[in-house]
Design a protein around this motif. Structure first.
Motif, PDB file in Angstrom:
ATOM      1  N   GLU A   1       0.825  -1.218   0.000  1.00  0.00           N
ATOM      2  CA  GLU A   1       0.000   0.000   0.000  1.00  0.00           C
ATOM      3  C   GLU A   1       0.857   1.265   0.000  1.00  0.00           C
ATOM      4  OE1 GLU A   1      -3.130   0.370  -0.535  1.00  0.00           O
ATOM      5  OE2 GLU A   1      -3.687  -1.732  -0.447  1.00  0.00           O
ATOM      6  N   THR A   2       1.898   1.278   0.826  1.00  0.00           N
ATOM      7  CA  THR A   2       2.776   2.441   0.897  1.00  0.00           C
ATOM      8  C   THR A   2       3.474   2.663  -0.437  1.00  0.00           C
ATOM      9  OG1 THR A   2       3.156   2.012   3.236  1.00  0.00           O
ATOM     10  CG2 THR A   2       4.732   3.448   2.133  1.00  0.00           C
ATOM     11  N   ARG A   3       4.028   1.592  -0.997  1.00  0.00           N
ATOM     12  CA  ARG A   3       4.743   1.712  -2.271  1.00  0.00           C
ATOM     13  C   ARG A   3       3.801   2.101  -3.405  1.00  0.00           C
ATOM     14  NH1 ARG A   3       9.485  -2.717  -2.584  1.00  0.00           N
ATOM     15  NH2 ARG A   3      10.264  -2.416  -0.484  1.00  0.00           N
ATOM     16  N   ARG A   4       2.618   1.556  -3.376  1.00  0.00           N
ATOM     17  CA  ARG A   4       1.649   1.881  -4.423  1.00  0.00           C
ATOM     18  C   ARG A   4       1.290   3.362  -4.368  1.00  0.00           C
ATOM     19  NH1 ARG A   4      -4.520  -0.083  -4.933  1.00  0.00           N
ATOM     20  NH2 ARG A   4      -4.836   0.707  -7.011  1.00  0.00           N
ATOM     21  N   ALA A   5       1.044   3.866  -3.170  1.00  0.00           N
ATOM     22  CA  ALA A   5       0.702   5.278  -3.016  1.00  0.00           C
ATOM     23  C   ALA A   5       1.868   6.179  -3.429  1.00  0.00           C
ATOM     24  CB  ALA A   5       0.301   5.560  -1.573  1.00  0.00           C
TER      25      ALA A   5
ATOM     26  N   GLU B   1       1.787   8.756  -6.622  1.00  0.00           N
ATOM     27  CA  GLU B   1       2.090  10.174  -6.398  1.00  0.00           C
ATOM     28  C   GLU B   1       3.235  10.630  -7.290  1.00  0.00           C
ATOM     29  OE1 GLU B   1       3.947  12.664  -2.762  1.00  0.00           O
ATOM     30  OE2 GLU B   1       2.249  11.363  -2.267  1.00  0.00           O
ATOM     31  N   SER B   2       4.269   9.820  -7.378  1.00  0.00           N
ATOM     32  CA  SER B   2       5.420  10.141  -8.211  1.00  0.00           C
ATOM     33  C   SER B   2       5.049  10.233  -9.675  1.00  0.00           C
ATOM     34  CB  SER B   2       6.486   9.055  -8.070  1.00  0.00           C
ATOM     35  OG  SER B   2       7.505   9.456  -7.247  1.00  0.00           O
ATOM     36  N   VAL B   3       4.277   9.265 -10.135  1.00  0.00           N
ATOM     37  CA  VAL B   3       3.886   9.241 -11.543  1.00  0.00           C
ATOM     38  C   VAL B   3       3.030  10.459 -11.865  1.00  0.00           C
ATOM     39  CG1 VAL B   3       2.488   8.003 -13.240  1.00  0.00           C
ATOM     40  CG2 VAL B   3       4.105   6.758 -11.815  1.00  0.00           C
ATOM     41  N   LEU B   4       2.103  10.799 -10.985  1.00  0.00           N
ATOM     42  CA  LEU B   4       1.227  11.940 -11.233  1.00  0.00           C
ATOM     43  C   LEU B   4       1.971  13.270 -11.179  1.00  0.00           C
ATOM     44  CD1 LEU B   4      -1.970  10.859  -9.301  1.00  0.00           C
ATOM     45  CD2 LEU B   4      -1.603  10.875 -11.770  1.00  0.00           C
TER      46      LEU B   4
ATOM     47  N   CYS C   1       4.970  13.845 -12.234  1.00  0.00           N
ATOM     48  CA  CYS C   1       5.882  14.018 -13.370  1.00  0.00           C
ATOM     49  C   CYS C   1       5.192  14.791 -14.479  1.00  0.00           C
ATOM     50  CB  CYS C   1       6.321  12.658 -13.924  1.00  0.00           C
ATOM     51  SG  CYS C   1       7.494  11.814 -12.887  1.00  0.00           S
ATOM     52  N   SER C   2       5.848  15.813 -14.967  1.00  0.00           N
ATOM     53  CA  SER C   2       5.318  16.538 -16.118  1.00  0.00           C
ATOM     54  C   SER C   2       5.716  15.797 -17.384  1.00  0.00           C
ATOM     55  CB  SER C   2       5.878  17.953 -16.154  1.00  0.00           C
ATOM     56  OG  SER C   2       7.261  17.926 -16.487  1.00  0.00           O
ATOM     57  N   TRP C   3       5.086  16.177 -18.489  1.00  0.00           N
ATOM     58  CA  TRP C   3       5.420  15.537 -19.757  1.00  0.00           C
ATOM     59  C   TRP C   3       6.883  15.769 -20.098  1.00  0.00           C
ATOM     60  CZ3 TRP C   3       4.491  11.797 -22.722  1.00  0.00           C
ATOM     61  CH2 TRP C   3       4.908  11.786 -24.047  1.00  0.00           C
ATOM     62  N   GLU C   4       7.365  16.972 -19.824  1.00  0.00           N
ATOM     63  CA  GLU C   4       8.769  17.290 -20.109  1.00  0.00           C
ATOM     64  C   GLU C   4       9.701  16.416 -19.274  1.00  0.00           C
ATOM     65  OE1 GLU C   4      10.070  19.175 -22.527  1.00  0.00           O
ATOM     66  OE2 GLU C   4       7.985  19.335 -23.185  1.00  0.00           O
ATOM     67  N   GLN C   5       9.368  16.231 -17.999  1.00  0.00           N
ATOM     68  CA  GLN C   5      10.190  15.370 -17.148  1.00  0.00           C
ATOM     69  C   GLN C   5      10.173  13.938 -17.664  1.00  0.00           C
ATOM     70  OE1 GLN C   5       8.084  16.212 -13.531  1.00  0.00           O
ATOM     71  NE2 GLN C   5       9.856  17.252 -12.639  1.00  0.00           N
ATOM     72  N   ALA C   6       9.010  13.489 -18.066  1.00  0.00           N
ATOM     73  CA  ALA C   6       8.890  12.116 -18.550  1.00  0.00           C
ATOM     74  C   ALA C   6       9.698  11.924 -19.829  1.00  0.00           C
ATOM     75  CB  ALA C   6       7.431  11.758 -18.789  1.00  0.00           C
ATOM     76  N   LYS C   7       9.713  12.940 -20.672  1.00  0.00           N
ATOM     77  CA  LYS C   7      10.490  12.831 -21.906  1.00  0.00           C
ATOM     78  C   LYS C   7      11.989  12.821 -21.614  1.00  0.00           C
ATOM     79  CE  LYS C   7       8.804  16.236 -24.346  1.00  0.00           C
ATOM     80  NZ  LYS C   7       8.432  17.160 -25.416  1.00  0.00           N
ATOM     81  N   ARG C   8      12.418  13.621 -20.636  1.00  0.00           N
ATOM     82  CA  ARG C   8      13.853  13.698 -20.318  1.00  0.00           C
ATOM     83  C   ARG C   8      14.364  12.439 -19.638  1.00  0.00           C
ATOM     84  NH1 ARG C   8      12.546  18.995 -18.744  1.00  0.00           N
ATOM     85  NH2 ARG C   8      12.674  18.404 -16.572  1.00  0.00           N
ATOM     86  N   SER C   9      13.529  11.809 -18.870  1.00  0.00           N
ATOM     87  CA  SER C   9      13.986  10.598 -18.188  1.00  0.00           C
ATOM     88  C   SER C   9      12.845   9.593 -18.126  1.00  0.00           C
ATOM     89  CB  SER C   9      14.459  10.919 -16.769  1.00  0.00           C
ATOM     90  OG  SER C   9      13.356  11.127 -15.924  1.00  0.00           O
ATOM     91  N   SER C  10      13.175   8.386 -17.906  1.00  0.00           N
ATOM     92  CA  SER C  10      12.144   7.342 -17.839  1.00  0.00           C
ATOM     93  C   SER C  10      11.785   7.028 -16.396  1.00  0.00           C
ATOM     94  CB  SER C  10      12.646   6.083 -18.544  1.00  0.00           C
ATOM     95  OG  SER C  10      13.793   5.596 -17.871  1.00  0.00           O
ATOM     96  N   GLN C  11      12.046   7.975 -15.497  1.00  0.00           N
ATOM     97  CA  GLN C  11      11.812   7.745 -14.074  1.00  0.00           C
ATOM     98  C   GLN C  11      10.355   7.392 -13.782  1.00  0.00           C
ATOM     99  OE1 GLN C  11      12.683  11.116 -11.624  1.00  0.00           O
ATOM    100  NE2 GLN C  11      12.720   9.925  -9.757  1.00  0.00           N
ATOM    101  N   CYS C  12       9.425   8.097 -14.394  1.00  0.00           N
ATOM    102  CA  CYS C  12       8.009   7.820 -14.123  1.00  0.00           C
ATOM    103  C   CYS C  12       7.629   6.415 -14.563  1.00  0.00           C
ATOM    104  CB  CYS C  12       7.125   8.840 -14.839  1.00  0.00           C
ATOM    105  SG  CYS C  12       7.285  10.501 -14.186  1.00  0.00           S
TER     106      CYS C  12
ATOM    107  N   ARG D   1       9.116   3.839 -12.232  1.00  0.00           N
ATOM    108  CA  ARG D   1       8.374   3.712 -10.977  1.00  0.00           C
ATOM    109  C   ARG D   1       7.077   2.944 -11.175  1.00  0.00           C
ATOM    110  NH1 ARG D   1       9.525   9.630  -8.370  1.00  0.00           N
ATOM    111  NH2 ARG D   1      11.689   9.221  -7.868  1.00  0.00           N
ATOM    112  N   LEU D   2       6.410   3.192 -12.277  1.00  0.00           N
ATOM    113  CA  LEU D   2       5.190   2.440 -12.561  1.00  0.00           C
ATOM    114  C   LEU D   2       5.515   0.960 -12.724  1.00  0.00           C
ATOM    115  CD1 LEU D   2       2.179   2.417 -13.132  1.00  0.00           C
ATOM    116  CD2 LEU D   2       2.709   2.948 -15.518  1.00  0.00           C
TER     117      LEU D   2
END
Length: 103
Positions: free
Chosen positions: A58-62, A66-69, A71-82, A85-86
């Motif tokens: 539950e903690t990790r899912r939340a 939160e992390s995925v939400l 992330c802006s589109w620009e951040q997502a394009k610059r890195s695959s972090q989002c 995490r998913l």
């Protein structure tokens, strides 16, 4: 595989997380299977609960949601972090299923 997709679809329709629907669908002590076999010494529920606690699901899912939400589109394009995490959440979810199924 198809049953898992059904569970996910049912969860969407009833507005519950799929892991809760899976838990509700698990055999419990004293249940009778469709073959007429009584479930005795059924440890699926306690195993599931322990796996959920130990994995901090539950903690990790939340945190991941939160992390995925955030992330802006620009951040997502610059890195695959989002996406990474998913993928981590999905791996935790699959790992919990495997633990409870005894794989």
């Amino acid at each position: 595989m198809f049953a898992e997709m059904w569970v996910e679809q049912i969860a969407k329709v009833v507005g519950k997380p799929d892991h809760e629907v899976r838990q509700l669908n698990m055999y419990k002590e004293g249940d009778i299977t469709h073959f007429g076999q009584a479930m005795e010494h059924c440890r699926v529920g306690p195993c599931w609960e322990q796996a959920m606690r130990n994995s901090q699901y539950e903690t990790r899912r939340a945190q991941t949601a939160e992390s995925v939400l955030s992330c802006s589109w620009e951040q997502a394009k610059r890195s695959s972090q989002c996406l990474t995490r998913l993928a981590q959440v999905m791996r935790v979810h699959m790992h919990c299923n495997r633990i409870c199924e005894g794989r």
